[in-house]
Design a protein around this motif. Structure first.
Motif, mmCIF file in Angstrom:
data_model
loop_
_atom_site.group_PDB
_atom_site.id
_atom_site.type_symbol
_atom_site.label_atom_id
_atom_site.label_comp_id
_atom_site.label_asym_id
_atom_site.label_seq_id
_atom_site.Cartn_x
_atom_site.Cartn_y
_atom_site.Cartn_z
ATOM 1 N N ARG A 158 10.164 -17.389 -19.367
ATOM 2 C CA ARG A 158 10.327 -18.650 -20.089
ATOM 3 C C ARG A 158 11.632 -18.721 -20.888
ATOM 4 N NH1 ARG A 158 5.714 -16.375 -22.190
ATOM 5 N NH2 ARG A 158 5.795 -15.537 -24.323
ATOM 6 N N SER A 159 12.050 -17.601 -21.450
ATOM 7 C CA SER A 159 13.313 -17.627 -22.212
ATOM 8 C C SER A 159 14.493 -17.923 -21.289
ATOM 9 C CB SER A 159 13.528 -16.290 -22.928
ATOM 10 O OG SER A 159 12.542 -16.080 -23.906
ATOM 11 N N SER A 160 14.522 -17.262 -20.129
ATOM 12 C CA SER A 160 15.595 -17.494 -19.163
ATOM 13 C C SER A 160 15.538 -18.908 -18.603
ATOM 14 C CB SER A 160 15.504 -16.467 -18.031
ATOM 15 O OG SER A 160 15.686 -15.154 -18.521
ATOM 16 N N TYR A 161 14.332 -19.396 -18.360
ATOM 17 C CA TYR A 161 14.142 -20.762 -17.869
ATOM 18 C C TYR A 161 14.707 -21.756 -18.880
ATOM 19 C CZ TYR A 161 11.675 -24.842 -15.931
ATOM 20 O OH TYR A 161 11.367 -26.077 -15.385
ATOM 21 N N GLY A 162 14.355 -21.560 -20.145
ATOM 22 C CA GLY A 162 14.865 -22.431 -21.190
ATOM 23 C C GLY A 162 16.368 -22.377 -21.294
ATOM 24 N N GLN A 163 16.940 -21.201 -21.107
ATOM 25 C CA GLN A 163 18.391 -21.038 -21.193
ATOM 26 C C GLN A 163 19.088 -21.789 -20.066
ATOM 27 O OE1 GLN A 163 19.585 -16.935 -21.578
ATOM 28 N NE2 GLN A 163 21.739 -17.379 -21.184
ATOM 29 N N VAL A 164 18.531 -21.683 -18.864
ATOM 30 C CA VAL A 164 19.129 -22.343 -17.699
ATOM 31 C C VAL A 164 19.109 -23.864 -17.846
ATOM 32 C CG1 VAL A 164 18.732 -22.857 -15.267
ATOM 33 C CG2 VAL A 164 18.773 -20.499 -16.029
ATOM 34 N N TYR A 165 17.995 -24.392 -18.327
ATOM 35 C CA TYR A 165 17.844 -25.841 -18.414
ATOM 36 C C TYR A 165 18.113 -26.389 -19.815
ATOM 37 C CZ TYR A 165 15.888 -25.624 -13.733
ATOM 38 O OH TYR A 165 15.715 -25.421 -12.383
ATOM 39 N N ASN A 166 18.649 -25.512 -20.675
ATOM 40 C CA ASN A 166 19.015 -25.922 -22.036
ATOM 41 C C ASN A 166 17.808 -26.501 -22.784
ATOM 42 O OD1 ASN A 166 20.845 -26.160 -24.164
ATOM 43 N ND2 ASN A 166 21.407 -28.252 -23.605
ATOM 44 N N LEU A 167 16.698 -25.772 -22.724
ATOM 45 C CA LEU A 167 15.462 -26.195 -23.380
ATOM 46 C C LEU A 167 15.069 -25.185 -24.441
ATOM 47 C CD1 LEU A 167 13.342 -27.123 -20.219
ATOM 48 C CD2 LEU A 167 14.426 -28.749 -21.780
ATOM 49 N N ALA A 168 14.495 -25.655 -25.516
ATOM 50 C CA ALA A 168 13.906 -24.747 -26.491
ATOM 51 C C ALA A 168 12.680 -24.108 -25.865
ATOM 52 C CB ALA A 168 13.512 -25.512 -27.752
ATOM 53 N N VAL A 169 12.428 -22.851 -26.182
ATOM 54 C CA VAL A 169 11.301 -22.139 -25.583
ATOM 55 C C VAL A 169 9.996 -22.886 -25.831
ATOM 56 C CG1 VAL A 169 9.956 -20.000 -25.648
ATOM 57 C CG2 VAL A 169 12.446 -19.896 -25.741
ATOM 58 N N SER A 170 9.890 -23.534 -26.978
ATOM 59 C CA SER A 170 8.655 -24.253 -27.321
ATOM 60 C C SER A 170 8.413 -25.464 -26.419
ATOM 61 C CB SER A 170 8.703 -24.708 -28.783
ATOM 62 O OG SER A 170 9.809 -25.569 -29.001
ATOM 63 N N THR A 171 9.448 -25.928 -25.728
ATOM 64 C CA THR A 171 9.287 -27.106 -24.860
ATOM 65 C C THR A 171 9.267 -26.750 -23.375
ATOM 66 O OG1 THR A 171 11.679 -27.529 -24.708
ATOM 67 C CG2 THR A 171 10.487 -28.518 -26.572
ATOM 68 N N VAL A 172 9.404 -25.466 -23.066
ATOM 69 C CA VAL A 172 9.478 -25.050 -21.663
ATOM 70 C C VAL A 172 8.223 -25.424 -20.897
ATOM 71 C CG1 VAL A 172 9.479 -23.029 -20.132
ATOM 72 C CG2 VAL A 172 11.182 -23.212 -21.934
ATOM 73 N N TYR A 173 7.049 -25.225 -21.506
ATOM 74 C CA TYR A 173 5.825 -25.482 -20.746
ATOM 75 C C TYR A 173 5.641 -26.968 -20.450
ATOM 76 C CZ TYR A 173 1.392 -24.492 -18.628
ATOM 77 O OH TYR A 173 0.384 -24.359 -17.708
ATOM 78 N N LYS A 174 6.167 -27.836 -21.320
ATOM 79 C CA LYS A 174 6.115 -29.265 -21.024
ATOM 80 C C LYS A 174 6.901 -29.559 -19.751
ATOM 81 C CE LYS A 174 5.607 -30.778 -25.829
ATOM 82 N NZ LYS A 174 6.239 -31.541 -26.949
ATOM 83 N N SER A 175 8.054 -28.901 -19.604
ATOM 84 C CA SER A 175 8.850 -29.053 -18.390
ATOM 85 C C SER A 175 8.093 -28.542 -17.170
ATOM 86 C CB SER A 175 10.170 -28.304 -18.540
ATOM 87 O OG SER A 175 10.911 -28.315 -17.343
ATOM 88 N N ILE A 176 7.403 -27.404 -17.340
ATOM 89 C CA ILE A 176 6.600 -26.836 -16.255
ATOM 90 C C ILE A 176 5.506 -27.804 -15.822
ATOM 91 C CG2 ILE A 176 4.948 -25.003 -15.682
ATOM 92 C CD1 ILE A 176 7.760 -23.921 -15.790
ATOM 93 N N LEU A 177 4.835 -28.424 -16.788
ATOM 94 C CA LEU A 177 3.753 -29.371 -16.481
ATOM 95 C C LEU A 177 4.270 -30.579 -15.705
ATOM 96 C CD1 LEU A 177 1.608 -29.394 -19.759
ATOM 97 C CD2 LEU A 177 0.963 -28.485 -17.525
ATOM 98 N N VAL A 178 5.460 -31.038 -16.063
ATOM 99 C CA VAL A 178 6.048 -32.176 -15.354
ATOM 100 C C VAL A 178 6.258 -31.827 -13.882
ATOM 101 C CG1 VAL A 178 8.133 -33.585 -15.108
ATOM 102 C CG2 VAL A 178 7.142 -33.196 -17.370
ATOM 103 N N ILE A 179 6.739 -30.613 -13.616
ATOM 104 C CA ILE A 179 6.964 -30.185 -12.231
ATOM 105 C C ILE A 179 5.639 -30.034 -11.493
ATOM 106 C CG2 ILE A 179 7.916 -28.379 -10.747
ATOM 107 C CD1 ILE A 179 9.910 -27.767 -12.991
ATOM 108 N N ILE A 180 4.630 -29.473 -12.171
ATOM 109 C CA ILE A 180 3.313 -29.315 -11.542
ATOM 110 C C ILE A 180 2.774 -30.667 -11.087
ATOM 111 C CG2 ILE A 180 0.885 -28.756 -11.990
ATOM 112 C CD1 ILE A 180 1.865 -26.444 -13.742
ATOM 113 N N ILE A 181 2.932 -31.673 -11.941
ATOM 114 C CA ILE A 181 2.414 -33.002 -11.625
ATOM 115 C C ILE A 181 3.282 -33.704 -10.584
ATOM 116 C CG2 ILE A 181 1.957 -35.313 -12.554
ATOM 117 C CD1 ILE A 181 1.239 -33.883 -15.217
ATOM 118 N N SER A 182 4.599 -33.718 -10.797
ATOM 119 C CA SER A 182 5.483 -34.497 -9.924
ATOM 120 C C SER A 182 5.646 -33.881 -8.541
ATOM 121 C CB SER A 182 6.859 -34.672 -10.571
ATOM 122 O OG SER A 182 7.489 -33.419 -10.761
#
Length: 207
Positions: A158-182
Motif C-alpha cells: 500500500r505504501s508503494s501504491y500510494g507513492q506511485v499514484y501520489n495518494l496518502a496511505v489512508s486513501t489507498v483503499y478507497k482507490s482499490i475499491l473504485v478499481i474493484i467496482i469499475s
C-alpha cells in the motif's frame, strides 16, 4: 474408460493452457468496454476448474500467474513491482519476493473456488438451472481474481501504491475499491456469460 477419461482431461488441460497463452499474447484477452478494459484471461481457468476439478484448475491458475509474471517483468507498468520481484519498488533499486504472492495465490484460487461453487449450486438446485450455476460460478471465479489481487496489493504494497499514484496511505483503499467496482463488475459479467455458454456446451459433449 479411465484411460479415455484421463486422455480427455489431458487434452482439455492443454487446450485451456493454450487459450490462456493466446489471450495473453494477443489483444483478444482484453475487451474494451465504454469506460474500462476488461480481461477474460482468467475465464479458461474458471472453466477448467468447473469441468476438470480443482487440481487441474489450480495448475491452470499457475499458467495464468506465469503470464502475469512474464508481462510485468518484460513489459512493466507503474504497478508491475506488485507482480514481479524483478521490478524495483518505487524509490528503491530492488524488488520484493512478496510480489509472487500477488501473482500466483489469487490465480491459483481462481482455479479452485469455481469447482466447489458449481458443485454446491448443482446440489442446491438438484441438477436444475445449470446455466445459472455456471454463470454464478464464473462470477465467483472472476471476483476471486479481482478481490484477492487488489487486497493483497493493499496489504503488501500500500505504501508503494500510494507513492506511485501520489495518494496518502489512508486513501489507498478507497482507490482499490473504485478499481474493484469499475473493473471487477464488468469482468465478472463477461466471465459469467462466457463460462455459462462454454460449460453448457462442453458438459453436454462430455455426457
Amino acid at each position: 474408460m479411465n484411460a479415455k477419461n484421463n486422455t480427455r482431461k489431458l487434452v482439455l488441460t492443454s487446450l485451456f493452457s493454450a487459450i490462456i497463452l493466446l489471450l495473453n499474447f494477443t489483444p483478444i484477452g482484453y475487451i474494451q468496454l465504454p469506460f474500462v478494459k476488461a480481461t477474460i484471461i482468467h475465464v479458461p481457468v474458471i472453466i477448467g476448474s468447473i469441468l476438470l476439478g480443482p487440481k487441474i484448475g489450480a495448475s491452470l491458475g499457475i499458467v495464468f500467474g506465469l503470464t502475469s509474471l512474464y508481462n510485468n517483468t518484460f513489459m512493466p507498468t507503474v504497478l508491475s513491482f506488485a507482480f514481479s520481484p524483478l521490478i524495483p519498488l518505487p524509490g528503491t533499486d530492488s524488488g520484493s519476493w512478496l510480489a509472487l504472492i500477488v501473482t500466483f495465490i489469487p490465480r491459483i484460487l481462481v482455479g479452485i473456488f469455481p469447482y466447489y461453487v458449481y458443485n454446491f449450486l448443482n446440489k442446491l438446485f438438484k441438477g436444475r438451472y445449470k446455466i445459472l450455476s455456471f454463470g454464478l460460478s464464473g462470477i465467483i471465479g472472476s471476483m476471486t481474481n479481482t478481490i484477492f489481487v487488489l487486497n493483497l496489493i493493499y496489504l503488501l504494497f500500500r505504501s508503494s501504491y500510494g507513492q506511485v499514484y501520489n495518494l496518502a496511505v489512508s486513501t489507498v483503499y478507497k482507490s482499490i475499491l473504485v478499481i474493484i467496482i469499475s473493473n471487477g463488475i464488468p469482468e465478472a459479467i463477461l466471465a459469467a456469460i462466457i463460462t455459462a455458454a462454454v460449460c453448457n456446451v462442453l458438459k453436454r459433449y462430455r455426457s
